[in-house]
Design a protein around this motif. Structure first.
Motif, short mmCIF file in Angstrom:
data_model
loop_
_atom_site.label_atom_id
_atom_site.label_comp_id
_atom_site.label_asym_id
_atom_site.label_seq_id
_atom_site.Cartn_x
_atom_site.Cartn_y
_atom_site.Cartn_z
N HIS A 25 0.84 -1.19 0.00
CA HIS A 25 0.00 0.00 0.00
C HIS A 25 0.88 1.25 0.00
O HIS A 25 2.00 1.23 0.49
N TRP A 26 0.32 2.33 -0.52
CA TRP A 26 1.06 3.58 -0.63
C TRP A 26 0.82 4.45 0.60
O TRP A 26 -0.32 4.67 1.00
N GLY A 27 1.93 4.94 1.20
CA GLY A 27 1.83 5.88 2.30
C GLY A 27 2.28 5.29 3.61
O GLY A 27 1.55 4.49 4.22
N LEU A 28 3.46 5.69 4.09
CA LEU A 28 3.99 5.15 5.34
C LEU A 28 3.10 5.51 6.53
O LEU A 28 3.03 4.77 7.51
N ALA A 29 2.44 6.66 6.46
CA ALA A 29 1.54 7.09 7.54
C ALA A 29 0.08 6.81 7.18
O ALA A 29 -0.82 7.38 7.79
N GLY A 30 -0.14 5.95 6.22
CA GLY A 30 -1.49 5.67 5.76
C GLY A 30 -1.88 6.56 4.60
O GLY A 30 -1.09 7.38 4.12
N ALA A 31 -3.10 6.39 4.15
CA ALA A 31 -3.59 7.17 3.02
C ALA A 31 -5.04 7.54 3.28
O ALA A 31 -5.69 7.02 4.18
N ALA A 32 -5.54 8.49 2.47
CA ALA A 32 -6.90 8.99 2.68
C ALA A 32 -7.47 9.45 1.35
O ALA A 32 -6.74 9.83 0.42
N GLY A 33 -8.80 9.41 1.26
CA GLY A 33 -9.48 9.88 0.05
C GLY A 33 -10.78 10.57 0.40
O GLY A 33 -11.34 10.36 1.48
N LEU A 34 -11.26 11.39 -0.52
CA LEU A 34 -12.50 12.14 -0.33
C LEU A 34 -13.60 11.57 -1.20
O LEU A 34 -13.44 11.47 -2.43
#
Length: 306
Positions: A25-34
């Motif tokens: 998955h992309w993002g060492l601190a996690g990811a988010a979307g709207l």
């Protein structure tokens, strides 16, 4: 979404995570979307959602999903969702009101979806970088027929419910105030005003912990921002209304009668689901059968934590 390094824009969290689920998955601190929802212009009355067709070079390129990406250093997931929507689709951060948040947590990585409802006219969608092959307002009935990003496709049934739901909280102010022996009887108006302020103040916070639990509304969400209606009565009617997104109804007589009548009107207007905060057994027995109920203690504890 993964992106080739860009001068001046590389963040330490822009990297792959080998997740405990067995995927990357992309993002060492996690990811988010709207997930931005527009219910004002759909010709058949069904809401539309803003979707992104991922560029061919990207991970799962050629599939439809949400504008989103890695959470950056120093920001929370909800801020990241708005930032990514602005950077990828020209969606301004004041385009909509937050309505729900849902978190997919794998332990080693998490994805946060922020559901927001459009204020006024829906914003035009413009690709601002190379991550989008297309951006489109899609009626909810057509989403499942698209070639979806696999993770978004798995989440879509639960997210669609959040898109179409209209969670509503109806608060019996006198009962909630009276549930705690903190001297409220010496100043009923002041105690009612403090309750109104806490209800309004919690809704102004973006932190997920300040939101109400989705489980209260039988929704698969970590937090929801319901429409809030409060019925006051007697001396509580003198409470000054606070700044905030709630509606105060001042009962001229019986508060219970006003709540029963208002519950019926809210359900007719589309409240789905309706949650009534009261411990009054007589009032609960008079409410419409589809209304859910909540004890005052749970509401006050959540507001105080927020």
């Amino acid at each position: 979404m993964s992106l080739p390094p860009r001068a001046g824009h590389r963040d330490p969290n822009d990297a792959w995570v080998d997740c405990a689920c067995g995927r990357r998955h992309w993002g060492l601190a996690g990811a988010a979307g709207l997930l931005l929802v527009d219910g004002s212009t759909a010709p058949d009355g069904e809401p539309r959602v803003a979707l992104q067709l991922r560029a061919a070079w990207s991970h799962h390129g050629g599939t439809w999903g949400l504008p989103g990406g890695a959470v950056q250093t120093g920001e929370d997931a909800l801020t990241a969702a708005w930032r990514e929507a602005r950077e990828e689709a020209a969606i301004p951060p004041d385009a909509g009101a937050p309505a729900a948040v849902r978190v997919l947590d794998h332990g080693t990585w998490r994805y946060t979806t922020l559901v927001a409802r459009v204020h006024g006219p829906a914003p035009e969608l413009h690709p601002l970088d190379g991550e989008s092959a297309d951006l489109r307002w899609v009626p909810v009935d057509e989403v499942a027929g698209l070639d979806l990003l696999p993770a978004f496709g798995e989440a879509w049934p639960a997210l669609r419910r959040l898109v179409e739901a209209r969670p509503t909280l109806l608060v019996d102010a006198a009962n909630v105030v009276g549930a705690r022996p903190d001297g409220w009887w010496r100043d009923r108006a002041g105690a009612t005003e403090r309750l109104l302020t806490s209800l309004a103040g919690g809704r102004r916070e973006l932190a997920a912990g300040a939101w109400l639990p989705g489980a209260w509304f039988d929704l698969d969400a970590d937090g929801v921002r319901p429409d809030v209606h409060v019925v006051t009565e007697g001396q509580g009617n003198a409470a000054a209304p606070p700044d905030g997104e709630l509606t105060v109804h001042r009962a001229p007589g019986s508060g219970d009668d006003a709540i029963v009548a208002l519950a019926g009107r809210l359900l007719e207007a589309g409240a789905d689901p309706l949650l009534v905060a009261t411990a009054d057994r007589g009032l609960r027995a008079r409410l419409p059968a589809t209304a859910r109920t909540l004890g005052p203690g749970a509401l006050r504890e959540t507001l105080e934590r927020g």
